[in-house]
Design a protein around this motif. Structure first.
Motif, PDB file in Angstrom:
ATOM      1  N   ILE A  82       0.849  -1.195   0.000  1.00  0.00           N
ATOM      2  CA  ILE A  82       0.000   0.000   0.000  1.00  0.00           C
ATOM      3  C   ILE A  82       0.879   1.237   0.000  1.00  0.00           C
ATOM      4  N   GLU A  83       1.821   1.282   0.927  1.00  0.00           N
ATOM      5  CA  GLU A  83       2.741   2.419   1.010  1.00  0.00           C
ATOM      6  C   GLU A  83       4.133   2.046   0.507  1.00  0.00           C
ATOM      7  N   THR A  84       4.290   0.826   0.041  1.00  0.00           N
ATOM      8  CA  THR A  84       5.555   0.394  -0.546  1.00  0.00           C
ATOM      9  C   THR A  84       5.274  -0.077  -1.970  1.00  0.00           C
ATOM     10  N   SER A  85       6.331  -0.279  -2.727  1.00  0.00           N
ATOM     11  CA  SER A  85       6.151  -0.673  -4.133  1.00  0.00           C
ATOM     12  C   SER A  85       5.953  -2.177  -4.303  1.00  0.00           C
ATOM     13  N   VAL A  86       5.971  -2.924  -3.207  1.00  0.00           N
ATOM     14  CA  VAL A  86       5.782  -4.378  -3.292  1.00  0.00           C
ATOM     15  C   VAL A  86       4.374  -4.666  -3.786  1.00  0.00           C
ATOM     16  N   SER A  87       4.283  -5.344  -4.931  1.00  0.00           N
ATOM     17  CA  SER A  87       2.943  -5.646  -5.449  1.00  0.00           C
ATOM     18  C   SER A  87       2.858  -7.045  -6.037  1.00  0.00           C
ATOM     19  N   GLU A  88       3.946  -7.811  -5.956  1.00  0.00           N
ATOM     20  CA  GLU A  88       3.934  -9.128  -6.582  1.00  0.00           C
ATOM     21  C   GLU A  88       3.272 -10.198  -5.722  1.00  0.00           C
ATOM     22  N   GLN A  89       2.891  -9.867  -4.503  1.00  0.00           N
ATOM     23  CA  GLN A  89       2.215 -10.839  -3.656  1.00  0.00           C
ATOM     24  C   GLN A  89       1.028 -10.188  -2.962  1.00  0.00           C
ATOM     25  N   THR A  90       0.099 -11.003  -2.517  1.00  0.00           N
ATOM     26  CA  THR A  90      -1.083 -10.486  -1.829  1.00  0.00           C
ATOM     27  C   THR A  90      -0.705 -10.113  -0.409  1.00  0.00           C
ATOM     28  N   SER A 113      -6.593  -1.265  -2.258  1.00  0.00           N
ATOM     29  CA  SER A 113      -5.386  -0.620  -1.740  1.00  0.00           C
ATOM     30  C   SER A 113      -5.552   0.890  -1.655  1.00  0.00           C
ATOM     31  N   LEU A 114      -6.154   1.481  -2.692  1.00  0.00           N
ATOM     32  CA  LEU A 114      -6.392   2.927  -2.679  1.00  0.00           C
ATOM     33  C   LEU A 114      -7.342   3.326  -1.557  1.00  0.00           C
ATOM     34  N   TRP A 115      -8.387   2.509  -1.327  1.00  0.00           N
ATOM     35  CA  TRP A 115      -9.337   2.791  -0.247  1.00  0.00           C
ATOM     36  C   TRP A 115      -8.659   2.675   1.114  1.00  0.00           C
ATOM     37  N   ILE A 116      -7.837   1.657   1.285  1.00  0.00           N
ATOM     38  CA  ILE A 116      -7.133   1.490   2.556  1.00  0.00           C
ATOM     39  C   ILE A 116      -6.228   2.691   2.815  1.00  0.00           C
ATOM     40  N   ASP A 117      -5.472   3.111   1.791  1.00  0.00           N
ATOM     41  CA  ASP A 117      -4.545   4.227   1.938  1.00  0.00           C
ATOM     42  C   ASP A 117      -5.280   5.548   2.157  1.00  0.00           C
ATOM     43  N   GLY A 118      -6.349   5.768   1.407  1.00  0.00           N
ATOM     44  CA  GLY A 118      -7.036   7.064   1.458  1.00  0.00           C
ATOM     45  C   GLY A 118      -8.127   7.177   2.497  1.00  0.00           C
ATOM     46  N   THR A 119      -8.707   6.059   2.932  1.00  0.00           N
ATOM     47  CA  THR A 119      -9.844   6.120   3.851  1.00  0.00           C
ATOM     48  C   THR A 119      -9.583   5.388   5.161  1.00  0.00           C
ATOM     49  N   LEU A 120      -9.290   4.092   5.069  1.00  0.00           N
ATOM     50  CA  LEU A 120      -9.179   3.285   6.288  1.00  0.00           C
ATOM     51  C   LEU A 120      -8.069   3.772   7.213  1.00  0.00           C
ATOM     52  N   LEU A 121      -6.888   4.032   6.659  1.00  0.00           N
ATOM     53  CA  LEU A 121      -5.786   4.488   7.510  1.00  0.00           C
ATOM     54  C   LEU A 121      -6.073   5.850   8.130  1.00  0.00           C
TER      55      LEU A 121
END
Length: 145
Positions: A82-90, A113-121
């Motif tokens: 979400i806040e790192t560039s790691v995207s090859e795994q769930t 991921s966008l919702w978690i970063d922009g709303t949930l956190l």
């Protein structure tokens, strides 16, 4: 009372697991339910990693992977994928609900991921402090004697 057409085959999981949108999840109250740490003290690895489980009052759970980085003057908690560039795994797992978009289609990992970063956190402003406070970080910091 709910009736089912017995001539059709049903997946029990589809019946018992609610379909929710991100708007629905935004209405839930969230709290930190569990934290785990994955650290191998036998290696020279500087990273401390783990996962947290966030739970809503409607029994929906979101599991997030995190890591702690030392940027020189503080220890930063970052959420992997979400806040790192790691995207090859769930790195995000949702339990207790199936997430759908406005058209009823299954939600993409990127949208979640966008919702978690922009709303949930944002709904949990002290989550990073809570993670740090539940760890004994002195075990992971090098200091001169």
């Amino acid at each position: 009372m709910q009736y089912f057409d017995l001539s059709r085959q049903y997946n029990l999981n589809d019946i018992l697991t609610p379909f929710l949108s991100l708007e629905d999840l935004s209405q839930h109250e969230w709290y930190l339910a569990k934290i785990s740490v994955d650290y191998d003290c036998l290696t020279d690895e500087d990273l401390v990693e783990g996962s947290i489980t966030l739970k809503s009052h409607h029994n929906v759970q979101i599991e997030l992977a995190w890591l702690i980085l030392d940027n020189g003057h503080e220890l930063q908690v970052l959420f992997k994928g979400i806040e790192t560039s790691v995207s090859e795994q769930t790195l995000v797992i949702v339990k207790g609900a199936r997430l759908v978009d406005e058209e009823g289609q299954e939600l993409s990992a990127q949208a979640l991921s966008l919702w978690i970063d922009g709303t949930l956190l944002n709904m949990l402003p002290h989550i990073r402090k809570e993670i740090k406070s539940r760890l004994n970080l002195w075990d992971y910091v090098d200091y001169d004697v």
